[in-house]
Design an enzyme around this catalytic site. Structure first.
Site, PDB file in Angstrom:
ATOM      1  N   LYS A 160      13.734   7.522  12.838  1.00 20.20           N
ATOM      2  CA  LYS A 160      14.148   7.902  11.492  1.00 20.20           C
ATOM      3  C   LYS A 160      15.543   8.524  11.499  1.00 20.20           C
ATOM      4  CE  LYS A 160      10.407   6.573   9.352  1.00 20.20           C
ATOM      5  NZ  LYS A 160      10.427   5.497   8.346  1.00 20.20           N
ATOM      6  N   TYR A 164       8.928   8.599  16.761  1.00 16.55           N
ATOM      7  CA  TYR A 164       9.015   8.346  15.326  1.00 16.55           C
ATOM      8  C   TYR A 164      10.231   9.063  14.740  1.00 16.55           C
ATOM      9  CZ  TYR A 164       7.611   8.592  10.359  1.00 16.55           C
ATOM     10  OH  TYR A 164       7.564   8.511   8.990  1.00 16.55           O
ATOM     11  N   ASP A 179       7.587  -9.804   7.183  1.00 11.98           N
ATOM     12  CA  ASP A 179       7.430  -8.952   8.358  1.00 11.98           C
ATOM     13  C   ASP A 179       8.834  -8.510   8.733  1.00 11.98           C
ATOM     14  OD1 ASP A 179       7.282  -7.912  10.935  1.00 11.98           O
ATOM     15  OD2 ASP A 179       5.738  -9.326  11.581  1.00 11.98           O
ATOM     16  N   ASN A 226      11.216   0.307   2.893  1.00 11.18           N
ATOM     17  CA  ASN A 226      10.114   1.273   2.909  1.00 11.18           C
ATOM     18  C   ASN A 226       9.168   1.082   4.090  1.00 11.18           C
ATOM     19  OD1 ASN A 226       7.944   3.116   1.555  1.00 11.18           O
ATOM     20  ND2 ASN A 226       6.919   1.141   1.845  1.00 11.18           N
ATOM     21  N   ARG A 243       0.837  -1.200   0.000  1.00  7.15           N
ATOM     22  CA  ARG A 243       0.000   0.000   0.000  1.00  7.15           C
ATOM     23  C   ARG A 243       0.873   1.252   0.000  1.00  7.15           C
ATOM     24  NH1 ARG A 243      -2.248   1.280   6.057  1.00  7.15           N
ATOM     25  NH2 ARG A 243      -0.269   1.082   7.166  1.00  7.15           N
TER      26      ARG A 243
END
Length: 249
Positions: free
Chosen positions: A157, A153, A61, A88, A16
């Protein structure tokens, strides 16, 4: 235009959003795309839509080392090589700093940070044998310009930025390039959370939210030999958002 003919490419989180757009676009450029997703049926749906000549599904996974091994083994057994890895897959939980739980943080570390680490470790030995490979870590502008309620988050990153640069130094003379893409706001379910595009994006310099294919085009450049002298590179794809907003008349 990037030429990816006969390049074997593994994309994670490809069922997706940005991952799906990346898989579709790289296949359109001639790549053989292995569509990785936690849900095999979803991966298969995307692969069938792309076409069996250019896409193959695999259950992956990114938090499970055993699934990384089986996915990469399948790629090598079937194609004899792996040219490109696109890390990704990611997860975002937006909460105020004081409300982020250890479980929340650990989940984001496991997917966003360790998922990338596991993937790189899984493909690097094969790329070393080939003396060539491209690893592309799809990250976020949050790595250097965090948005509100995203401290954990952003931290995951940013950690991958440091890891990617260190790996680029270590792997460069082995023919392996490691690069990063930093999307800004991109119109996906994860970004909009089903609430539509926020009015905020009218005020970014380009006046709109980004499209998943615009990330895919950047990934294609880094996957191809057109970026053959790029490693440790960070490409920001955010419509100018991190420059500041255009609120003037």
């Amino acid at each position: 235009m990037a030429d990816l003919k006969q390049q074997v490419i593994l994309v994670t989180g490809a069922n997706r959003g940005q991952g799906k757009a990346i898989a579709e676009h790289l296949a359109s450029l001639g790549g053989i795309v292995v569509v990785g997703a936690r849900n095999y049926d979803k991966a298969q749906e995307v692969a069938v839509a792309i076409g069996e000549d250019h896409a193959y599904p695999v259950q992956l996974d990114v938090t499970k080392e055993s699934q990384w091994k089986s996915a990469v083994d399948m790629v090598i057994d079937k194609f004899g090589k792996i040219d490109v890895l696109v890390n990704n897959a990611g997860v975002l939980k937006r909460k105020p700093f004081t409300e982020i739980t250890i479980d929340d943080y650990e989940q984001m570390i496991n997917v966003n940070q360790l998922g990338v680490f596991r993937g790189m470790q899984a493909v690097i030995p094969h790329m070393e044998k080939q003396q060539k490979g491209s690893i592309i870590n799809n990250l976020s502008v949050s790595a250097f310009a965090p948005i509100g309620n995203s401290s954990a988050y952003a931290a995951t990153k940013a950690s991958v930025v440091a890891m990617s640069k260190a790996a680029a130094i270590e792997l460069g003379q082995k023919g392996i390039r490691v690069n990063m893409v930093h999307p800004g706001g991109i119109e996906t379910d994860m970004a909009t959370q089903g609430k539509g595009v926020p009015d905020f994006y009218n005020s970014v310099p380009l006046g709109r939210i980004g499209r998943p294919v615009e990330i895919a085009r950047t990934v294609a450049f880094l996957a191809s030999d057109e970026s053959s002298y790029c490693t440790g590179t960070e490409i920001v794809v955010d419509g100018g958002m991190t420059l500041g907003t255009n609120d003037g008349d």
